[in-house]
Design a protein around this motif. Sequence first.
Motif, PDB file in Angstrom:
ATOM      1  N   GLN A 383       3.520  -7.670  15.848  1.00  0.00           N
ATOM      2  CA  GLN A 383       3.348  -6.978  17.130  1.00  0.00           C
ATOM      3  C   GLN A 383       4.660  -6.872  17.894  1.00  0.00           C
ATOM      4  O   GLN A 383       4.868  -5.903  18.628  1.00  0.00           O
ATOM      5  N   ASN A 639     -10.436  -3.437  19.951  1.00  0.00           N
ATOM      6  CA  ASN A 639     -10.598  -2.782  18.659  1.00  0.00           C
ATOM      7  C   ASN A 639     -11.616  -1.649  18.673  1.00  0.00           C
ATOM      8  O   ASN A 639     -11.621  -0.816  17.770  1.00  0.00           O
ATOM      9  N   GLN A 643      -7.141   0.167  16.931  1.00  0.00           N
ATOM     10  CA  GLN A 643      -7.149  -0.696  15.752  1.00  0.00           C
ATOM     11  C   GLN A 643      -5.858  -0.497  14.966  1.00  0.00           C
ATOM     12  O   GLN A 643      -5.436   0.642  14.761  1.00  0.00           O
ATOM     13  N   ASP A 644      -5.251  -1.606  14.542  1.00  0.00           N
ATOM     14  CA  ASP A 644      -4.144  -1.508  13.588  1.00  0.00           C
ATOM     15  C   ASP A 644      -4.483  -2.408  12.406  1.00  0.00           C
ATOM     16  O   ASP A 644      -4.690  -3.606  12.565  1.00  0.00           O
ATOM     17  N   TRP A 645      -4.548  -1.812  11.230  1.00  0.00           N
ATOM     18  CA  TRP A 645      -5.049  -2.497  10.035  1.00  0.00           C
ATOM     19  C   TRP A 645      -4.019  -2.481   8.904  1.00  0.00           C
ATOM     20  O   TRP A 645      -3.150  -1.613   8.834  1.00  0.00           O
ATOM     21  N   ASP A 646      -4.216  -3.432   8.025  1.00  0.00           N
ATOM     22  CA  ASP A 646      -3.510  -3.464   6.741  1.00  0.00           C
ATOM     23  C   ASP A 646      -4.503  -2.964   5.683  1.00  0.00           C
ATOM     24  O   ASP A 646      -5.134  -3.741   4.986  1.00  0.00           O
ATOM     25  N   PRO A 653       0.895  -4.166   8.166  1.00  0.00           N
ATOM     26  CA  PRO A 653       0.066  -3.179   8.861  1.00  0.00           C
ATOM     27  C   PRO A 653       0.505  -1.771   8.506  1.00  0.00           C
ATOM     28  O   PRO A 653       1.705  -1.466   8.470  1.00  0.00           O
ATOM     29  N   THR A 655      -2.052   1.175   9.120  1.00  0.00           N
ATOM     30  CA  THR A 655      -3.014   2.172   9.577  1.00  0.00           C
ATOM     31  C   THR A 655      -3.327   1.963  11.052  1.00  0.00           C
ATOM     32  O   THR A 655      -3.654   0.850  11.470  1.00  0.00           O
ATOM     33  N   LEU A 656      -3.220   3.030  11.831  1.00  0.00           N
ATOM     34  CA  LEU A 656      -3.560   3.015  13.253  1.00  0.00           C
ATOM     35  C   LEU A 656      -4.763   3.924  13.469  1.00  0.00           C
ATOM     36  O   LEU A 656      -4.767   5.077  13.049  1.00  0.00           O
ATOM     37  N   THR A 680       0.554  -2.660  19.616  1.00  0.00           N
ATOM     38  CA  THR A 680       0.114  -2.556  18.226  1.00  0.00           C
ATOM     39  C   THR A 680       1.271  -2.940  17.313  1.00  0.00           C
ATOM     40  O   THR A 680       2.407  -3.116  17.769  1.00  0.00           O
ATOM     41  N   PHE A 682       2.700  -1.007  15.526  1.00  0.00           N
ATOM     42  CA  PHE A 682       3.558   0.179  15.437  1.00  0.00           C
ATOM     43  C   PHE A 682       4.214   0.495  16.776  1.00  0.00           C
ATOM     44  O   PHE A 682       4.772   1.568  16.962  1.00  0.00           O
TER      45      PHE A 682
END
Length: 695
Positions: A383, A639, A643-646, A653, A655-656, A680, A682
């Motif tokens: 982050q 969320n 959302q920020d995902w792997d 990470p 994906t946003l 996030t 990103f």
Amino acid sequence: MNFLPALSVAMSVAAAASAASVELPSLDDALQARRDIWGEAAMAQPNGPSYEFFAPLLPPPRYVNADFRYYPIVLSSPNAKVKGRLISNGSGVNLRGGARSWNDNGTPATFRVGPDEFLFGAIHDRLAEPTLAEGYLPIPEIRYQHISPIQSEGAVPLNQVRPQRVPEVYRLEAFASTDPALADYGVVFVTFALAQGTNGYISVELDAKSRLSFANGKLSNEQGEVLAYFDSNWRWEREGARARLTGNRAVTMALPTKPLPAGVSPELNYEAQRARCVETWREILGAAMKVEVPEPVVNNAWRHLLTQNFQLINGDRMNYSAGNQYDRLYEGEGSDAAQAMMNWGYAADMRRLIVPLLDFTRKGLEYHQAGFKLMNVSRYYWQTRDAATVRALRPRWEKEARLLVENRTGPHGLYPPERYTGDISTPVQPVNANAHAWRALRDLGAMLADMGEADEARRYTEVAREFRSTVLGAIAQSVRRETSPPFVPVALHGEEPAHDPIIRSRIGSYWNIIIGYTVGSGIFPPGSEEENWIPRYQEQHGGIFMGLVRSGGDEFNFWTGADRINPLYGTRYTLDTLRRDQPERALVSFYGMLAQGFTRNTFVCGEGNSLPPVDAAGRMFYCPPNSAANAHFLSMLRNVLVQDWDISDDGRPDTLRLLFATPRRWLEDGKRITVEGAPTAFGPVSVRVESRLAA
């Protein structure tokens, strides 16, 4: 004026059914069902789950296992070590809990009303729900109706006409001073006034352990320390402070939770202290990401939960609660609370909160704790990209990494046995600790690679890759396939049976409470059949109620009852539904928590809440407030919106997603959703949506 309604649970369910235009099962039927039938009914509504659907189903949490019975509201300056508590029916400040679960803090001050000196808030039908200033500031107000009795003595007319009298409604407001000169003493300011009526009386009794002296508005103990300050409207008589209230006169007092030294001369102007308190909390909230949704109760909730968690921080320790046996740090729950605050914009606070979390240890849970510690560091890094802080903390986190790399000395290539949970000492090889350790090592390798430490990164990544296969193999050999879906035990290679129904036994309840750590680890490959096993088992075998993690059982009933929920342990269940793009299930958890996990208006939650009510006014709950329960809601709301995902499953990470679980009501014509400065992996993200369906 909204005083408490005398509604039965059956009437509440009927009201909810009428509002939803469906026939809802009774509470007893819902408790006996293995599926979350109230949650499923919420999903079947035309616009999906909502606060309005869940709120009428049960009375809110209200009662605790303390002599003061009504839940306490913590009053504290941000991060202060000394904290006061206001009892939520207005009966006093810093009252003794009596039961062993509660810690005494300060000199108890009991409040009484009327010339008969009746306990404030004693009759719940005359008591209004507490409210917060502007809906969210930690300045609670409590109103209580108490008509002044007429003592008919002497010559009474034989043709006496019944007088038409307006009952007095007493108004109490309280807050903790944020003045640095007073914060260390936990000074609580209180004002009393009449919201209705013109002839009121207020009495304050202090239960001190030494002889008291009163002079010039100061109440002191034998050592000369000040226990209370009173304005000029009070008088001291019969070992208590008494004051008269009229329609336009309020009276004020200040109660140090820790006695003030005699030589201290604090600023005691109530309005000036209140203004400073408001300014302090607005400044703190100004550092958070800004969220405005078309639902005031949601906006009030997130603001107050952030302020509440700052009140629960003790110095640099993200404590689980305050004023009770949970007034201490726990690794898992403290990590969840600290990370939620980081995800709302408080990265600087996470830097200081992470140090006690890295230093924390509890015998018998070393591998479980090591996983949390390493994931705290890696999540902080992604982050903030603050490599300097990560390197500065290296002596602390590197020893945890060595522990996980060098100590797979237990059977089957796993770690040595640990406690089943913190509360259950039975030694097992827990799936949670092993799955968590894999995730921590994998994420550590990805973080170090991004920091340019290629050799160290490669070492941890290779260890994690091999260990994942070991853990998945252990799960495959341990899973119980006589149920549908298959049951994943906590105890790998052990004798743990499938808990069916889940909450039939104490061990089943604890399985349900802690198995979310395995879900959150992501040990099962994304998209695999296995990643659905645990959440589907919870949903189909009695583990979820109104979207919240359930516990109980006849042998494990305690005073909260055999049927209850432990909401805070559902964070990973809910976030996993969001990752797998199941927003309706996530919104059941979101609104179930908002309506039935928290108290009304004040948003206070405990570790566990009973489901059957004590009476028409409320249910029991355990050791409120609770920082991890607050974090549960904050994590869900964040969320729901951001959302920020792997998704690639490599620890980085990638994906946003924005507004992936937006409640449909927030998209009605003319409604707006605003998110500003959401942290996030990103960078900060802002988004604004306005519905123009009519156009």
